[in-house]
Scaffold this motif. Structure first.
Motif, short mmCIF file in Angstrom:
data_model
loop_
_atom_site.label_atom_id
_atom_site.label_comp_id
_atom_site.label_asym_id
_atom_site.label_seq_id
_atom_site.Cartn_x
_atom_site.Cartn_y
_atom_site.Cartn_z
N ALA A 90 0.83 -1.21 0.00
CA ALA A 90 0.00 0.00 0.00
C ALA A 90 0.87 1.25 0.00
O ALA A 90 0.57 2.22 -0.71
CB ALA A 90 -0.93 -0.01 1.21
N SER A 91 1.93 1.24 0.79
CA SER A 91 2.83 2.39 0.85
C SER A 91 3.50 2.63 -0.50
O SER A 91 3.62 3.78 -0.95
CB SER A 91 3.90 2.15 1.93
N PHE A 92 3.90 1.56 -1.17
CA PHE A 92 4.52 1.68 -2.49
C PHE A 92 3.52 2.29 -3.49
O PHE A 92 3.85 3.18 -4.26
CB PHE A 92 4.97 0.30 -2.95
N ILE A 97 1.25 6.89 -6.72
CA ILE A 97 0.13 7.79 -7.06
C ILE A 97 0.49 9.24 -6.73
O ILE A 97 0.25 10.16 -7.53
CB ILE A 97 -1.13 7.37 -6.31
N GLU A 98 1.06 9.48 -5.56
CA GLU A 98 1.40 10.86 -5.18
C GLU A 98 2.40 11.49 -6.15
O GLU A 98 2.37 12.71 -6.38
CB GLU A 98 1.96 10.88 -3.75
N SER A 204 -13.08 0.35 -3.53
CA SER A 204 -11.90 1.18 -3.27
C SER A 204 -10.93 0.46 -2.35
O SER A 204 -11.29 -0.48 -1.63
CB SER A 204 -12.33 2.51 -2.63
N VAL A 205 -9.68 0.92 -2.39
CA VAL A 205 -8.66 0.41 -1.48
C VAL A 205 -7.89 1.60 -0.91
O VAL A 205 -7.48 2.49 -1.65
CB VAL A 205 -7.72 -0.60 -2.19
N VAL A 206 -7.74 1.63 0.40
CA VAL A 206 -7.05 2.73 1.08
C VAL A 206 -5.54 2.49 1.02
O VAL A 206 -5.06 1.45 1.45
CB VAL A 206 -7.52 2.86 2.54
N LEU A 207 -4.82 3.46 0.49
CA LEU A 207 -3.38 3.33 0.33
C LEU A 207 -2.60 4.17 1.33
O LEU A 207 -1.43 3.87 1.63
CB LEU A 207 -2.97 3.73 -1.09
N LYS A 208 -3.23 5.24 1.85
CA LYS A 208 -2.55 6.10 2.82
C LYS A 208 -3.59 6.85 3.63
O LYS A 208 -4.60 7.29 3.10
CB LYS A 208 -1.64 7.09 2.09
#
Length: 311
Positions: A90-92, A97-98, A204-208
């Motif tokens: 998820a962090s990757f 995305i950012e 949806s999937v929460v990444l941060k």
């Protein structure tokens, strides 16, 4: 316009070895260095398969998840699989995305909670009340084909699990170049205002997670096909929290949300750390694209486009 995955890659070998069927790669994942990202090239690196063995359809564990999900959606409208995506993956994905925020759409407008029904409503009616929607949106064509987020979206067991969960006979990944796969990035002060969805379900999937705020707030099944329940909607707009649920969705959570009858919003994010969420689009009809008027609106939010009102 559908994604064109038919382009051939030049190779000096006129007769490359055939790839075994078991090792076939989804065409949507072919890009760059053999379609592989620097890290998280395989689903076991991305998904906690011990907890969520979706690759074993018909197993007792998957059947139990389906039963739980259907029962939860019936009364709550939100079904979450906590920790579905591994924290490191998820962090990757969030960092990937950012990094694309400078080229992403920047939404920053006040708009109504409802899709237009073509009728004229008096001022102050819930259909005319506007709320702030402000965030960055990274579009499908801005996300690399070798992204682990795309690999997850294209993972066939996930699509099949979601199809069974929703009880659909057919279920296809969208082919929209803009919105099949996308992501929202919300920084300090960004928010999704109160609204009903125009589609029946969102995945949806929460990444941060942000430092503060960014809560998912909703009132399950506030309206029905036969009753819009405008008085109750107006009360929510006025600050009434009766029946409201406020949820802190966590990194790695896979979420299934039925928002067509459920009023919902994301509360304003607070702090320097952004909220990043990946969005997966499916449809019961193959070859789905989003309507050109909506795509034209998205283009107006891209960097370098003419400024829009309230942006």
């Amino acid at each position: 316009m559908a994604l064109d995955t038919s382009s051939k890659i030049a190779t000096p070998d006129r007769h490359p070895p055939r790839q075994p069927e078991s090792a076939a790669v989804d065409p949507l994942l072919r890009a760059g260095d053999g379609g592989r990202a620097t890290r998280f090239n395989t689903i076991p690196e991305i998904v906690d398969l011990d907890r969520y063995p979706l690759h074993q359809p018909g197993s007792e564990a998957v059947d139990a998840l389906l039963r739980e999900g259907r029962a939860t959606l019936e009364h709550d409208a939100l079904f979450s699989l906590p920790g579905f995506v591994r924290p490191e993956a998820a962090s990757f994905m969030a960092a990937e995305i950012e990094a694309r925020v400078p080229v992403a759409c920047r939404h920053g407008t006040d708009r109504a909670s409802y899709d237009s029904d073509g009728k004229s409503w008096p001022a102050g009616h819930p259909r005319t009340v506007k709320h702030l929607f402000r965030y960055h949106q990274v579009l499908n064509h801005q996300i690399p084909n070798n992204s682990p987020l795309r690999r997850l979206y294209c993972w066939e067991p996930l699509r099949e699990f979601l199809r069974q969960l929703m009880g659909y006979e057919t279920f296809y990944r969208s082919e929209c170049p803009h919105l099949a796969l996308s992501a929202k990035v919300a920084g300090d002060g960004d928010t999704d205002g109160w609204h009903f969805d125009g589609n029946d379900v969102v995945f949806s999937v929460v990444l941060k997670e942000p430092e503060q705020g960014g809560l998912f707030e909703y009132v399950p099944n506030l309206r029905t096909d036969k009753d819009e329940n405008y008085d109750a909607v107006a009360a929510v707009f006025d600050g009434n929290r009766d029946g409201m649920r406020s949820v802190k969705l966590s990194v790695g959570d896979l979420n299934v949300f039925q928002g067509d009858y459920t009023l919902h919003r994301v509360s304003p994010v607070k702090g320097d750390r952004k909220r990043v969420v990946g969005l997966f689009c499916y449809d019961r009809v193959p070859g789905t694209n989003f309507g050109e008027p909506y795509i034209e609106e998205l283009r107006r939010y891209l960097p370098g486009a003419a400024p829009t009102r309230n942006s």
